[in-house]
Design a protein around this motif. Structure first.
Motif, PDB file in Angstrom:
ATOM      1  N   LEU A 146     -26.279  27.330  13.299  1.00 51.57           N
ATOM      2  CA  LEU A 146     -27.521  26.642  13.656  1.00 51.57           C
ATOM      3  C   LEU A 146     -28.479  27.565  14.408  1.00 51.57           C
ATOM      4  N   ASP A 147     -27.920  28.592  15.052  1.00 50.52           N
ATOM      5  CA  ASP A 147     -28.738  29.551  15.805  1.00 50.52           C
ATOM      6  C   ASP A 147     -29.284  30.677  14.932  1.00 50.52           C
ATOM      7  N   GLY A 148     -28.996  30.649  13.617  1.00 48.17           N
ATOM      8  CA  GLY A 148     -29.558  31.648  12.719  1.00 48.17           C
ATOM      9  C   GLY A 148     -28.618  32.770  12.339  1.00 48.17           C
ATOM     10  N   ASN A 149     -27.326  32.622  12.576  1.00 48.98           N
ATOM     11  CA  ASN A 149     -26.357  33.632  12.161  1.00 48.98           C
ATOM     12  C   ASN A 149     -26.544  33.916  10.672  1.00 48.98           C
ATOM     13  N   PRO A 150     -26.627  35.183  10.265  1.00 48.79           N
ATOM     14  CA  PRO A 150     -26.911  35.496   8.863  1.00 48.79           C
ATOM     15  C   PRO A 150     -25.748  35.243   7.899  1.00 48.79           C
ATOM     16  N   TYR A 151     -24.580  34.891   8.404  1.00 45.54           N
ATOM     17  CA  TYR A 151     -23.418  34.701   7.536  1.00 45.54           C
ATOM     18  C   TYR A 151     -23.324  33.312   6.927  1.00 45.54           C
ATOM     19  N   GLY A 152     -24.198  32.407   7.336  1.00 47.76           N
ATOM     20  CA  GLY A 152     -24.142  31.070   6.779  1.00 47.76           C
ATOM     21  C   GLY A 152     -25.226  30.179   7.336  1.00 47.76           C
ATOM     22  N   CYS A 153     -25.185  28.931   6.910  1.00 43.31           N
ATOM     23  CA  CYS A 153     -26.160  27.955   7.382  1.00 43.31           C
ATOM     24  C   CYS A 153     -25.582  26.557   7.212  1.00 43.31           C
ATOM     25  N   VAL A 154     -26.257  25.605   7.831  1.00 44.56           N
ATOM     26  CA  VAL A 154     -25.873  24.208   7.725  1.00 44.56           C
ATOM     27  C   VAL A 154     -27.096  23.426   7.278  1.00 44.56           C
ATOM     28  N   TYR A 155     -26.907  22.580   6.281  1.00 44.70           N
ATOM     29  CA  TYR A 155     -27.949  21.646   5.866  1.00 44.70           C
ATOM     30  C   TYR A 155     -27.523  20.247   6.263  1.00 44.70           C
ATOM     31  N   LEU A 156     -28.428  19.537   6.927  1.00 46.88           N
ATOM     32  CA  LEU A 156     -28.212  18.133   7.224  1.00 46.88           C
ATOM     33  C   LEU A 156     -28.620  17.339   5.994  1.00 46.88           C
ATOM     34  N   ILE A 157     -27.889  16.289   5.701  1.00 49.70           N
ATOM     35  CA  ILE A 157     -28.208  15.423   4.573  1.00 49.70           C
ATOM     36  C   ILE A 157     -28.768  14.127   5.143  1.00 49.70           C
ATOM     37  N   GLY A 158     -29.937  13.724   4.631  1.00 49.18           N
ATOM     38  CA  GLY A 158     -30.590  12.515   5.118  1.00 49.18           C
ATOM     39  C   GLY A 158     -31.562  12.843   6.231  1.00 49.18           C
ATOM     40  N   PRO A 159     -31.983  11.823   6.956  1.00 45.42           N
ATOM     41  CA  PRO A 159     -32.970  12.055   8.021  1.00 45.42           C
ATOM     42  C   PRO A 159     -32.390  12.916   9.136  1.00 45.42           C
ATOM     43  N   PRO A 160     -33.087  13.959   9.558  1.00 44.03           N
ATOM     44  CA  PRO A 160     -32.557  14.866  10.582  1.00 44.03           C
ATOM     45  C   PRO A 160     -32.238  14.170  11.910  1.00 44.03           C
ATOM     46  N   ARG A 161     -32.955  13.101  12.236  1.00 41.68           N
ATOM     47  CA  ARG A 161     -32.695  12.399  13.501  1.00 41.68           C
ATOM     48  C   ARG A 161     -31.416  11.572  13.441  1.00 41.68           C
ATOM     49  N   ALA A 162     -31.020  11.195  12.231  1.00 43.01           N
ATOM     50  CA  ALA A 162     -29.804  10.399  12.044  1.00 43.01           C
ATOM     51  C   ALA A 162     -29.147  10.806  10.726  1.00 43.01           C
ATOM     52  N   PRO A 163     -28.608  12.030  10.646  1.00 37.64           N
ATOM     53  CA  PRO A 163     -28.052  12.517   9.381  1.00 37.64           C
ATOM     54  C   PRO A 163     -26.875  11.664   8.911  1.00 37.64           C
ATOM     55  N   ILE A 164     -26.772  11.573   7.590  1.00 35.95           N
ATOM     56  CA  ILE A 164     -25.667  10.816   6.994  1.00 35.95           C
ATOM     57  C   ILE A 164     -24.590  11.754   6.457  1.00 35.95           C
ATOM     58  N   GLY A 165     -24.811  13.050   6.600  1.00 35.79           N
ATOM     59  CA  GLY A 165     -23.840  14.029   6.150  1.00 35.79           C
ATOM     60  C   GLY A 165     -24.342  15.429   6.391  1.00 35.79           C
TER      61      GLY A 165
END
Length: 149
Positions: free
Chosen positions: A44-63
């Motif tokens: 989440l801090d920008g590490n170049p080895y990967g990333c995370v995607y939130l699914i659904g609304p960012p304020r209340a993600p469903i996955g």
């Protein structure tokens, strides 16, 4: 229900950690709160080895989907592994995971990604169907193997 993908950032950590804990509990993965924090926060801090995607609304993600980047000579460059994919149980079966898996290559295409891989339990027929619908296929004569360090 929308499967919109939002690239995770540091401000999403507190929303994401309970989802990761739920996924790990459901899958029987033994992990401490510290382990989950150490595994997610750098992405989440920008590490170049990967990333995370939130699914659904960012304020209340469903996955969420966790992507780990790598390099493949066979595929001609940057590739990725879907390390974790989780949808809250209460909203499963609505096509959200399928939508997310179809949207993911579009989200990553601009970065030069050449292939996306994933690991699936051979006995999980529902997951196999989901991944095949999203365009993933079994590679004959290949098996994903691991060695813990």
């Amino acid at each position: 229900m929308s499967a919109a993908l939002t690239l995770g950032g540091p401000d999403h950590l507190e929303k994401l950690l309970p989802l990761v804990a739920s996924f790990h509990a459901e899958e029987g993965i033994t992990s401490s709160e510290e382990d989950r924090h150490a595994g997610v926060a750098p992405l989440l801090d920008g590490n170049p080895y990967g990333c995370v995607y939130l699914i659904g609304p960012p304020r209340a993600p469903i996955g969420y989907i966790v992507i780990a980047f790598g390099w493949s000579v066979e595929f001609g460059g940057l590739d990725a592994i879907i390390d974790e994919l989780y949808i809250r149980p209460g909203v499963r079966g609505r096509g959200i995971a399928s939508e997310a898996l179809i949207a993911l290559p579009r989200a990553l295409a601009g970065g030069g990604l050449r292939a996306i891989h994933l690991e699936v339990d051979k006995t999980n027929a529902q997951a196999l169907k989901l991944y095949q619908r999203a365009g993933f296929s079994v590679r004959d004569n290949y098996m994903f193997m691991s060695k813990r360090l």
